[in-house]
Every structure is written in C-alpha cells, then in structure tokens.
Design a protein around this motif. Structure first.
Motif, PDB file in Angstrom:
ATOM      1  N   PHE A  87       0.856  -1.185   0.000  1.00  0.00           N
ATOM      2  CA  PHE A  87       0.000   0.000   0.000  1.00  0.00           C
ATOM      3  C   PHE A  87       0.888   1.229   0.000  1.00  0.00           C
ATOM      4  N   GLU A  88       0.346   2.308  -0.489  1.00  0.00           N
ATOM      5  CA  GLU A  88       1.066   3.578  -0.521  1.00  0.00           C
ATOM      6  C   GLU A  88       0.309   4.585   0.332  1.00  0.00           C
ATOM      7  N   PRO A  89       0.870   4.956   1.492  1.00  0.00           N
ATOM      8  CA  PRO A  89       0.185   5.955   2.313  1.00  0.00           C
ATOM      9  C   PRO A  89      -0.056   7.241   1.523  1.00  0.00           C
ATOM     10  N   ASP A  90      -1.180   7.897   1.809  1.00  0.00           N
ATOM     11  CA  ASP A  90      -1.494   9.165   1.160  1.00  0.00           C
ATOM     12  C   ASP A  90      -2.010  10.129   2.227  1.00  0.00           C
ATOM     13  N   ASP A  91      -2.471  11.288   1.829  1.00  0.00           N
ATOM     14  CA  ASP A  91      -2.920  12.296   2.805  1.00  0.00           C
ATOM     15  C   ASP A  91      -4.058  11.803   3.694  1.00  0.00           C
ATOM     16  N   GLN A  92      -4.928  10.952   3.165  1.00  0.00           N
ATOM     17  CA  GLN A  92      -6.088  10.474   3.915  1.00  0.00           C
ATOM     18  C   GLN A  92      -5.816   9.193   4.695  1.00  0.00           C
ATOM     19  N   ARG A  93      -4.824   8.431   4.278  1.00  0.00           N
ATOM     20  CA  ARG A  93      -4.513   7.139   4.904  1.00  0.00           C
ATOM     21  C   ARG A  93      -3.007   7.058   5.142  1.00  0.00           C
ATOM     22  N   SER A  94      -2.607   7.495   6.336  1.00  0.00           N
ATOM     23  CA  SER A  94      -1.195   7.516   6.707  1.00  0.00           C
ATOM     24  C   SER A  94      -1.093   7.541   8.227  1.00  0.00           C
ATOM     25  N   LEU A  95       0.122   7.437   8.729  1.00  0.00           N
ATOM     26  CA  LEU A  95       0.315   7.530  10.176  1.00  0.00           C
ATOM     27  C   LEU A  95      -0.141   8.889  10.689  1.00  0.00           C
ATOM     28  N   SER A  96       0.213   9.960   9.990  1.00  0.00           N
ATOM     29  CA  SER A  96      -0.205  11.305  10.416  1.00  0.00           C
ATOM     30  C   SER A  96      -1.724  11.433  10.434  1.00  0.00           C
ATOM     31  N   ALA A  97      -2.382  10.910   9.409  1.00  0.00           N
ATOM     32  CA  ALA A  97      -3.847  10.970   9.347  1.00  0.00           C
ATOM     33  C   ALA A  97      -4.466  10.144  10.476  1.00  0.00           C
ATOM     34  N   TYR A  98      -3.871   8.990  10.787  1.00  0.00           N
ATOM     35  CA  TYR A  98      -4.357   8.158  11.889  1.00  0.00           C
ATOM     36  C   TYR A  98      -4.261   8.925  13.216  1.00  0.00           C
ATOM     37  N   ILE A  99      -3.117   9.555  13.458  1.00  0.00           N
ATOM     38  CA  ILE A  99      -2.919  10.313  14.693  1.00  0.00           C
ATOM     39  C   ILE A  99      -3.909  11.479  14.764  1.00  0.00           C
ATOM     40  N   ASP A 100      -4.086  12.192  13.664  1.00  0.00           N
ATOM     41  CA  ASP A 100      -5.062  13.287  13.632  1.00  0.00           C
ATOM     42  C   ASP A 100      -6.469  12.773  13.934  1.00  0.00           C
ATOM     43  N   TYR A 101      -6.833  11.634  13.367  1.00  0.00           N
ATOM     44  CA  TYR A 101      -8.138  11.023  13.612  1.00  0.00           C
ATOM     45  C   TYR A 101      -8.304  10.696  15.099  1.00  0.00           C
ATOM     46  N   GLN A 102      -7.276  10.109  15.691  1.00  0.00           N
ATOM     47  CA  GLN A 102      -7.347   9.745  17.115  1.00  0.00           C
ATOM     48  C   GLN A 102      -7.510  10.999  17.982  1.00  0.00           C
ATOM     49  N   ARG A 103      -6.756  12.026  17.670  1.00  0.00           N
ATOM     50  CA  ARG A 103      -6.853  13.280  18.445  1.00  0.00           C
ATOM     51  C   ARG A 103      -8.243  13.904  18.313  1.00  0.00           C
ATOM     52  N   ALA A 104      -8.769  13.930  17.099  1.00  0.00           N
ATOM     53  CA  ALA A 104     -10.080  14.528  16.859  1.00  0.00           C
ATOM     54  C   ALA A 104     -11.203  13.764  17.557  1.00  0.00           C
ATOM     55  N   ASN A 105     -10.993  12.485  17.762  1.00  0.00           N
ATOM     56  CA  ASN A 105     -12.016  11.656  18.383  1.00  0.00           C
ATOM     57  C   ASN A 105     -11.689  11.311  19.832  1.00  0.00           C
ATOM     58  N   ASN A 106     -10.711  12.022  20.395  1.00  0.00           N
ATOM     59  CA  ASN A 106     -10.328  11.848  21.798  1.00  0.00           C
ATOM     60  C   ASN A 106     -10.047  10.401  22.155  1.00  0.00           C
ATOM     61  N   ARG A 107      -9.322   9.713  21.293  1.00  0.00           N
ATOM     62  CA  ARG A 107      -8.992   8.319  21.553  1.00  0.00           C
ATOM     63  C   ARG A 107      -7.517   8.189  21.855  1.00  0.00           C
ATOM     64  N   ASP A 108      -7.177   7.145  22.601  1.00  0.00           N
ATOM     65  CA  ASP A 108      -5.765   6.883  22.922  1.00  0.00           C
ATOM     66  C   ASP A 108      -5.091   6.184  21.776  1.00  0.00           C
TER      67      ASP A 108
END
Length: 108
Positions: A87-108
């Motif tokens: 797979f090739e990470p992109d702006d919507q599916r990457s480690l940075s996007a995952y971290i942003d998603y977790q922060r936005a949803n108040n998840r650990d």
C-alpha cells in the motif's frame, strides 16, 4: 523500546513479527480478528503504528472492510498474515492521518 515477552503467547509473538514487517515495508495484512464482544471478522488492514499501553499491544491501521481507521489489539488477532500486496500511504490514509483522527475523536 523493550517490552518483556514473558506474558506474550506464541501466537501473539508471531503476529507481532508479521505486523512489524508489514509496517516497515508498507504491506497489507490479512487479519482474523475476534472483537471484545466475541465477533469474528476477517479484514485486510494497512498497519501504520504498533504501540504498547497498559499491558496490550495495539495496531493503528486503515481497515479496508470498514473504510476507516481502526485500532486492533494484537492479543485478539487469531492470525495476522502478510498479504503480499503493498500500500502507498497518502494524505487520507497515513500515520499522520491516523494520529489526527485519534486526536479529533479523543482516543488513545
């Protein structure tokens, strides 16, 4: 990071090895997973991060089945196999996007 292996089953250890390889090489994983509720599913995931908290290993990934980010406990994986597909990470599916998603949803 060093985490003691004396509480890890052989299956979990094998899954951790596959997960680390998949993260390092951007290879999709085929996972047979049992949720905390006991529901069994087979999924293909794009693993971005492996982290240890409390006493559990967790994988942060993009789930192709759910078309969204999910966190999977490694001890609940019946198996984790390299799919052979990359797979090739992109702006919507990457480690940075995952971290942003977790922060936005108040998840650990």
């Amino acid at each position: 990071i060093v985490v003691p292996g004396f509480q890890i089953t052989e299956g979990t250890s094998s899954n951790l090895e596959a997960i680390r390889t998949a993260i390092d090489r951007n290879i999709k994983l085929d996972v047979d997973y049992v949720s905390i509720k006991g529901e069994e599913t087979s999924r293909t995931i794009w693993p971005f991060i492996l982290y240890f908290w409390g006493n559990k290993w967790t994988v942060g990934a993009w789930c192709e089945l759910r078309q969204g980010f999910r966190s999977f406990r490694v001890d609940l994986m019946k198996s984790a196999q390299l799919s052979g597909a990359s797979f090739e990470p992109d702006d919507q599916r990457s480690l940075s996007a995952y971290i942003d998603y977790q922060r936005a949803n108040n998840r650990d």
